[in-house]
Design an enzyme around this catalytic site. Sequence first.
Site: not given
Ligand code: C2G
Length: 130
Positions: A44, A46
């Site tokens: 990803k 990250k």
């Molecule tokens: N999120 C949110 N508000 C934020 C930050 C994150 O609602 N200020 C939500 C994201 O939209 C996501 C969840 O928290 O639904 C997890 O965010 P991340 O850990 O950044 O996950 P991500 O990298 O988006 O991975 O297959 C899907 C991926 O694994 C998602």
Amino acid sequence: MKRVITYGTFDLIHHGHINILRRAKEYGDYLIVGLSTDEFNEIKGKKAYYPYEERKQILEAIQYVDEVIPETHWGQKKEDINDHKIDVFVMGSDWEGKFDNLAQLCEVVYLPRTEGISTSKIKADLKVRI
Ligand code: C2G
């Protein structure tokens, strides 16, 4: 028993994560989190501060979370939905539309992101302040 699933890296847990987990749980009775493994995070693009086991331990301590499973690849969602008898798939709105193909298997819900917070913002702010 309505079963909900969501996915993510959930590094440096913050209120944006808590908001999505709380709201996802409101769609059912049992919430599973597909937690990105360290190896999948590399795919990803990250790099999590906390390794998988520690991110898992933190998530399992959150009252809304009932189960944590590893997310190892993009394509596992359909299998997870079938294997875990999922009724609702929830993601934040930054993923709006990306997982509509899952609508043939379960309800797909995108919830508004929490503005003003993100793991990368935390990292950037800390770099500046220390
Ligand atoms: N999120 C949110 N508000 C934020 C930050 C994150 O609602 N200020 C939500 C994201 O939209 C996501 C969840 O928290 O639904 C997890 O965010 P991340 O850990 O950044 O996950 P991500 O990298 O988006 O991975 O297959 C899907 C991926 O694994 C998602």
